[in-house]
Design a protein around this motif. Structure first.
Motif, PDB file in Angstrom:
ATOM      1  N   UNK A  71     102.521  34.964 126.705  1.00 37.97           N
ATOM      2  CA  UNK A  71     101.457  34.651 125.739  1.00 37.97           C
ATOM      3  C   UNK A  71     100.527  33.567 126.280  1.00 37.97           C
ATOM      4  N   UNK A  72     101.098  32.560 126.923  1.00 45.09           N
ATOM      5  CA  UNK A  72     100.291  31.492 127.518  1.00 45.09           C
ATOM      6  C   UNK A  72      99.374  32.049 128.599  1.00 45.09           C
ATOM      7  N   UNK A  73      99.929  32.870 129.485  1.00 41.12           N
ATOM      8  CA  UNK A  73      99.124  33.455 130.563  1.00 41.12           C
ATOM      9  C   UNK A  73      98.011  34.347 129.993  1.00 41.12           C
ATOM     10  N   UNK A  74      98.311  35.088 128.958  1.00 35.07           N
ATOM     11  CA  UNK A  74      97.294  35.937 128.322  1.00 35.07           C
ATOM     12  C   UNK A  74      96.137  35.100 127.793  1.00 35.07           C
ATOM     13  N   UNK A  75      96.446  33.956 127.206  1.00 32.48           N
ATOM     14  CA  UNK A  75      95.397  33.061 126.705  1.00 32.48           C
ATOM     15  C   UNK A  75      94.552  32.503 127.841  1.00 32.48           C
ATOM     16  N   UNK A  76      95.188  32.154 128.942  1.00 30.71           N
ATOM     17  CA  UNK A  76      94.448  31.632 130.097  1.00 30.71           C
ATOM     18  C   UNK A  76      93.510  32.702 130.639  1.00 30.71           C
ATOM     19  N   UNK A  77      94.012  33.918 130.791  1.00 28.48           N
ATOM     20  CA  UNK A  77      93.186  35.016 131.308  1.00 28.48           C
ATOM     21  C   UNK A  77      92.061  35.349 130.330  1.00 28.48           C
ATOM     22  N   UNK A  78      92.328  35.271 129.035  1.00 28.81           N
ATOM     23  CA  UNK A  78      91.301  35.528 128.031  1.00 28.81           C
ATOM     24  C   UNK A  78      90.152  34.533 128.172  1.00 28.81           C
ATOM     25  N   UNK A  79      90.474  33.266 128.444  1.00 28.39           N
ATOM     26  CA  UNK A  79      89.447  32.230 128.550  1.00 28.39           C
ATOM     27  C   UNK A  79      88.812  32.152 129.937  1.00 28.39           C
ATOM     28  N   UNK A  80      89.617  32.309 130.994  1.00 30.42           N
ATOM     29  CA  UNK A  80      89.108  32.114 132.352  1.00 30.42           C
ATOM     30  C   UNK A  80      88.690  33.403 133.041  1.00 30.42           C
ATOM     31  N   UNK A  81      89.063  34.535 132.473  1.00 28.56           N
ATOM     32  CA  UNK A  81      88.756  35.807 133.102  1.00 28.56           C
ATOM     33  C   UNK A  81      89.895  36.238 134.012  1.00 28.56           C
ATOM     34  N   UNK A  82      89.787  37.417 134.605  1.00 30.40           N
ATOM     35  CA  UNK A  82      90.853  37.923 135.465  1.00 30.40           C
ATOM     36  C   UNK A  82      91.111  37.028 136.672  1.00 30.40           C
ATOM     37  N   UNK A  83      92.368  36.985 137.076  1.00 30.19           N
ATOM     38  CA  UNK A  83      92.781  36.255 138.271  1.00 30.19           C
ATOM     39  C   UNK A  83      92.085  36.863 139.482  1.00 30.19           C
ATOM     40  N   UNK A  84      91.567  35.986 140.360  1.00 27.91           N
ATOM     41  CA  UNK A  84      90.924  36.467 141.593  1.00 27.91           C
ATOM     42  C   UNK A  84      91.786  36.166 142.815  1.00 27.91           C
ATOM     43  N   UNK A 102      98.486  24.314 142.902  1.00 28.35           N
ATOM     44  CA  UNK A 102      97.917  25.558 143.421  1.00 28.35           C
ATOM     45  C   UNK A 102      96.598  25.778 142.698  1.00 28.35           C
ATOM     46  N   UNK A 103      95.509  25.704 143.442  1.00 28.98           N
ATOM     47  CA  UNK A 103      94.194  25.923 142.850  1.00 28.98           C
ATOM     48  C   UNK A 103      93.917  27.422 142.842  1.00 28.98           C
ATOM     49  N   UNK A 104      93.540  27.910 141.671  1.00 27.32           N
ATOM     50  CA  UNK A 104      93.385  29.345 141.455  1.00 27.32           C
ATOM     51  C   UNK A 104      91.970  29.644 140.971  1.00 27.32           C
ATOM     52  N   UNK A 105      91.365  30.666 141.545  1.00 28.14           N
ATOM     53  CA  UNK A 105      90.053  31.132 141.105  1.00 28.14           C
ATOM     54  C   UNK A 105      90.243  32.313 140.159  1.00 28.14           C
ATOM     55  N   UNK A 106      89.649  32.186 138.988  1.00 30.62           N
ATOM     56  CA  UNK A 106      89.572  33.276 138.030  1.00 30.62           C
ATOM     57  C   UNK A 106      88.118  33.735 138.012  1.00 30.62           C
ATOM     58  N   UNK A 107      87.805  34.752 137.268  1.00 29.63           N
ATOM     59  CA  UNK A 107      86.436  35.266 137.221  1.00 29.63           C
ATOM     60  C   UNK A 107      85.444  34.227 136.696  1.00 29.63           C
ATOM     61  N   UNK A 108      85.880  33.397 135.727  1.00 31.06           N
ATOM     62  CA  UNK A 108      84.953  32.468 135.085  1.00 31.06           C
ATOM     63  C   UNK A 108      85.322  31.003 135.245  1.00 31.06           C
ATOM     64  N   UNK A 109      86.395  30.696 135.935  1.00 29.91           N
ATOM     65  CA  UNK A 109      86.834  29.307 136.039  1.00 29.91           C
ATOM     66  C   UNK A 109      87.781  29.139 137.219  1.00 29.91           C
ATOM     67  N   UNK A 110      87.970  27.872 137.589  1.00 29.59           N
ATOM     68  CA  UNK A 110      88.985  27.518 138.577  1.00 29.59           C
ATOM     69  C   UNK A 110      89.968  26.579 137.898  1.00 29.59           C
ATOM     70  N   UNK A 111      91.250  26.845 138.083  1.00 22.82           N
ATOM     71  CA  UNK A 111      92.293  26.019 137.477  1.00 22.82           C
ATOM     72  C   UNK A 111      93.269  25.530 138.536  1.00 22.82           C
ATOM     73  N   UNK A 112      93.844  24.349 138.278  1.00 22.94           N
ATOM     74  CA  UNK A 112      94.970  23.864 139.064  1.00 22.94           C
ATOM     75  C   UNK A 112      96.236  24.210 138.303  1.00 22.94           C
TER      76      UNK A 112
END
Length: 142
Positions: A71-84, A102-112
């Motif tokens: 559920x947490x991951x789904x919320x992150x993907x909903x807000x940041x877009x698909x994992x790149x 681990x720095x991760x690029x999503x379609x709309x954001x970058x998260x640590x």
């Protein structure tokens, strides 16, 4: 050379040989923390939540079972877009645990994605935050 010197040299040589024989086993027994952080981030992205939770320590398993992690991951993907992709991995030691960022690029954001990993290779913490580099670029504190 005296018998005493030869005996000391022989003992030193045997000790050194034993150390060299045991050293690879000791090095292999220690977890490679950055690799764990990267692997578990890839499991998150692949939605392999049950496999990831198996590496959690007992407190993490109780606090964040696979269904809550999903559920947490789904919320992150909903807000940041698909994992790149993973763009960076670095680590620090904090209170005896290894913290892997681990720095991760999503379609709309970058998260640590911050993993706290025990010396036994168990995950003791998982945190998400805006990527530090992105926050500095935007002019805000990380």
């Amino acid at each position: 050379m005296s018998a005493r010197v030869i005996s000391v040299l022989r003992t030193a040589a045997i000790s050194l040989a034993a150390l060299l024989w045991l050293l690879p086993a000791y090095a292999a027994a220690k977890p490679h923390y950055a690799a764990i952080g990267k692997q578990e981030t890839q499991r998150l992205a692949g939605q392999q939540f049950a496999a990831l939770v198996r590496r959690f320590d007992s407190k993490m398993k109780a606090a964040l079972p696979a269904n809550k992690l999903s559920a947490l991951w789904s919320q992150i993907v909903l807000q940041a877009g698909p994992f790149r992709r993973i763009t960076a991995v670095h680590s620090v030691v904090y209170h005896g645990d290894h913290v892997i960022v681990v720095t991760v690029a999503f379609a709309h954001a970058r998260l640590d994605v911050r993993w706290s990993i025990t010396s036994q290779g168990k995950i003791a913490g998982l945190f998400f935050a805006p990527a530090a580099a992105a926050a500095k670029t935007a002019g805000t504190a990380p």
